[in-house]
Design an enzyme around this catalytic site. Structure first.
Site, short mmCIF file in Angstrom:
data_model
loop_
_atom_site.label_atom_id
_atom_site.label_comp_id
_atom_site.label_asym_id
_atom_site.label_seq_id
_atom_site.Cartn_x
_atom_site.Cartn_y
_atom_site.Cartn_z
N HIS A 50 0.81 -1.32 -0.05
CA HIS A 50 0.06 -0.01 -0.02
C HIS A 50 1.00 1.21 0.01
CE1 HIS A 50 -4.02 -1.81 1.61
NE2 HIS A 50 -3.45 -2.51 0.68
N SER A 77 -7.64 7.73 3.92
CA SER A 77 -7.40 7.10 5.32
C SER A 77 -6.92 5.88 5.36
CB SER A 77 -9.03 6.99 5.71
OG SER A 77 -9.08 6.50 6.97
N CYS A 82 -2.01 -0.52 7.29
CA CYS A 82 -1.26 0.62 7.38
C CYS A 82 -1.32 1.39 8.63
CB CYS A 82 -1.49 1.47 6.26
SG CYS A 82 -1.20 0.77 4.67
#
Length: 145
Positions: A50, A77, A82
């Site tokens: 990501h 967001s 993450c």
């Protein structure tokens, strides 16, 4: 637009141009970008790359003190994965471009004392809204649906 958010948006646009998912991130320490990245799951055939994870990887190995003094900027967001990395490394502040198209782990970050600022940036919202509309199957894969 904030210079550092702009850098994250540029990363997101690069990811989109590469055929990937338009999410970008930068890590800032003492006013300087030390890591930048974008979602490269498609490009690299990765399960975990990501935007935030790519920025952490590209920042390289840092002492804990650097992370504790850093700010992570992300166009969207942060997902649970993450969010976990942000907590693991003790990053105290996260600037989020938008959370209208996807709400990640912001509540968990705040519960652990991370300052989270959500900007609802129009460019970030439009970029993700258009991507989700145009490639829903790829988006669903990215968030585990």
């Amino acid at each position: 637009m904030d210079t550092f958010l702009q850098a994250a948006v540029e990363e997101a646009r690069q990811g989109l141009a590469e055929g990937g998912i338009p999410i970008g991130s930068v890590i800032v320490h003492q006013g300087r970008i030390i890591g930048r990245g974008h979602n490269r799951r498609v490009q690299q055939g990765s399960a975990i790359l990501h935007g935030e994870m790519d920025a952490l990887e590209n920042a390289g190995r840092q002492p804990a003190s650097v992370y504790r003094e850093s700010v992570l900027y992300t166009t969207l967001s942060p997902c649970p994965m993450c969010t976990g990395a942000i907590l693991l490394y003790g990053i105290p502040r996260v600037i989020v471009g938008e959370n209208r198209t996807f709400m990640g782990g912001e509540a968990l970050l705040r519960e652990h004392g991370v300052k989270v600022d959500v900007l609802q940036d129009a460019d970030c919202i439009a970029m993700m809204r258009d991507f989700i509309r145009d490639k829903p199957e790829l988006w669903n894969e990215d968030i585990g649906v």
